[in-house]
Design a protein around this motif. Structure first.
Motif, PDB file in Angstrom:
ATOM      1  N   LEU A   1      -4.574  -2.075  -7.877  1.00 14.80           N
ATOM      2  CA  LEU A   1      -5.644  -1.086  -7.929  1.00 14.80           C
ATOM      3  C   LEU A   1      -5.076   0.258  -7.508  1.00 14.80           C
ATOM      4  O   LEU A   1      -4.222   0.330  -6.618  1.00 14.80           O
TER       5      LEU A   1
ATOM      6  N   ILE B   1     -12.294  -4.164  -5.964  1.00 17.05           N
ATOM      7  CA  ILE B   1     -12.701  -2.808  -6.323  1.00 17.05           C
ATOM      8  C   ILE B   1     -13.465  -2.128  -5.197  1.00 17.05           C
ATOM      9  O   ILE B   1     -13.510  -0.892  -5.127  1.00 17.05           O
TER      10      ILE B   1
ATOM     11  N   HIS C   1     -10.812   3.273  -0.108  1.00 16.76           N
ATOM     12  CA  HIS C   1      -9.627   4.123  -0.041  1.00 16.76           C
ATOM     13  C   HIS C   1      -9.786   5.362  -0.925  1.00 16.76           C
ATOM     14  O   HIS C   1      -9.301   6.443  -0.562  1.00 16.76           O
TER      15      HIS C   1
ATOM     16  N   ARG D   1      -8.436  -0.382 -12.025  1.00 18.98           N
ATOM     17  CA  ARG D   1      -7.390  -1.400 -12.103  1.00 18.98           C
ATOM     18  C   ARG D   1      -6.219  -0.863 -12.928  1.00 18.98           C
ATOM     19  O   ARG D   1      -6.406  -0.117 -13.881  1.00 18.98           O
TER      20      ARG D   1
ATOM     21  N   LEU E   1     -10.917  -0.702  -3.052  1.00 17.30           N
ATOM     22  CA  LEU E   1     -10.435   0.487  -3.755  1.00 17.30           C
ATOM     23  C   LEU E   1     -11.389   1.652  -3.544  1.00 17.30           C
ATOM     24  O   LEU E   1     -10.949   2.789  -3.315  1.00 17.30           O
TER      25      LEU E   1
ATOM     26  N   ALA F   1     -10.199   6.231 -10.273  1.00 17.14           N
ATOM     27  CA  ALA F   1      -9.746   5.018  -9.597  1.00 17.14           C
ATOM     28  C   ALA F   1     -10.099   3.822 -10.448  1.00 17.14           C
ATOM     29  O   ALA F   1     -11.154   3.790 -11.090  1.00 17.14           O
TER      30      ALA F   1
ATOM     31  N   ARG G   1       0.868  -1.185   0.000  1.00 15.77           N
ATOM     32  CA  ARG G   1       0.000   0.000   0.000  1.00 15.77           C
ATOM     33  C   ARG G   1       0.901   1.230   0.000  1.00 15.77           C
ATOM     34  O   ARG G   1       1.569   1.504   0.989  1.00 15.77           O
TER      35      ARG G   1
END
Length: 352
Positions: A237, A180, A186, A224, A183, A222, A135
């Motif tokens: 991601l 996802i 975040h 992939r 994702l 945002a 991360r």
């Protein structure tokens, strides 16, 4: 006096101070701070406290932009991200990439227009040392504009790959990888601190999610990412958001409520094409100022609703900060909201 005399200095009291004569073989000692360093060295550095006390050199607060960047960094660090500091140079990564007039190499002949590519390169490096769970984030400047003076923007980007959380010996099953929806969590977190006025919506093309500001401009993406991944690696991601420095306001604090809340569940039938976001906008407008919070509890599609429609249940929390609400006040707000929903969106209360 004892410490300095031990290494050849001539020390004599002079008023409330010490007069020090430096020996000729110590040309490095020319200032008072050099004497202080000499005393510290001779008395051993272990004799000094190793903790830094809180202090502020002045009363002037940090610039608004620095406060925003500090808030962005601390928020992502609390979410488990590690910060990267990458070079702003690289190959052309956009049609309006800014070229350098005197590049050091062909691989670094342009100013970056995105933060994501270098973060993906850092993920690939972690894979090369068998590190699967990564991360990373970066806060930095990106550049746009092929001619004239380039436009500079502050952005924050992050990449995630690998396990959703660190493994633990109490768990027999393998920790699931991030997807996802992780994702989105975040991404929404980054948008909330970098561009608080924007909203996250489903994307199109290569974007899974997008952030749209009040002016309908895309300020974040945002999705992939492509990477040179080994077979054992998980999907990569990532997200990138423009930081809105000027539009941000300070944090507002409100006291905890002293009055009890009234909670009611509201089941509605939504025609095809009507989104939950549209319904919540009407409920929030008509429920003001008593409606404090809305939460979607359930969605139903089945034989008890007309084909092409769906049933959605919201939990509505009502509260007055000064007194306890009675049922007839809450019922009046709900009736007003139902009238507006049916007239504007064709949404009706579910009866079955």
């Amino acid at each position: 006096e004892r410490l300095l005399s031990s290494v050849g200095f001539v020390v004599a009291p002079k008023d409330d101070r010490l007069g020090v004569q430096v020996p000729g073989w110590r040309p490095d000692v020319t200032r008072e701070v050099d004497l202080i360093e000499e005393v510290a060295r001779l008395s051993t550095y272990d004799a000094f406290p190793d903790e830094l006390r809180p202090y502020r050199p002045g009363t002037v607060p940090d610039a608004a932009s620095e406060q925003v960047l500090a808030r962005v960094r601390s928020t992502l660090v609390r979410a488990g991200f590690l910060e990267c500091r990458n070079t702003p140079l690289g190959p052309a990564d956009a049609a309006d990439a800014v070229a350098l007039k005197n590049p050091l190499s062909t691989e670094e002949a342009y100013l970056r227009s995105r933060l994501i590519p270098e973060l993906v390169a850092r993920v690939e490096y972690n894979w090369s040392v068998r590190e699967r769970d990564v991360r990373l984030f970066e806060v930095g400047t990106v550049f746009h504009g092929g001619g004239g003076r380039p436009e500079e923007r502050l952005s924050v980007a992050g990449v995630v790959t690998g396990g959703r959380r660190p493994p633990h010996w109490t768990e027999a099953a393998k920790v699931p990888d991030m997807d996802i929806w992780d994702l989105k969590q975040h991404f929404e977190l980054a948008v909330s601190v970098a561009a608080p006025g924007a909203r996250v919506v489903p994307g199109d093309g290569g974007d899974v999610w997008r952030a749209i500001d009040p002016g309908s401009r895309v300020v974040g993406r945002a999705g992939r990412l492509e990477a040179d991944a080994p077979k054992w690696a998980a999907a990569v991601l990532g997200f990138e958001v423009e930081i809105d420095v000027l539009g941000q306001r300070g944090l507002a604090f409100t006291p905890l409520p002293e009055q009890p809340a009234t909670v009611q569940d509201l089941s509605l039938v939504l025609p095809g094409g009507v989104t939950a976001e549209q319904v919540e906008a009407v409920l929030g407008r008509e429920g003001r100022p008593l409606l404090e919070r809305l939460e979607v509890l359930d969605e139903y599609r089945g034989p008890n609703v007309v084909a092409g429609t769906r049933g959605v249940t919201w939990r509505c929390l009502f509260r007055d900060p000064a007194r306890t609400l009675v049922d007839r006040e809450v019922d009046a707000v709900i009736r007003r909201a139902l009238t507006a929903l049916e007239g504007e969106l064709g949404v009706r209360r579910r009866t079955g």
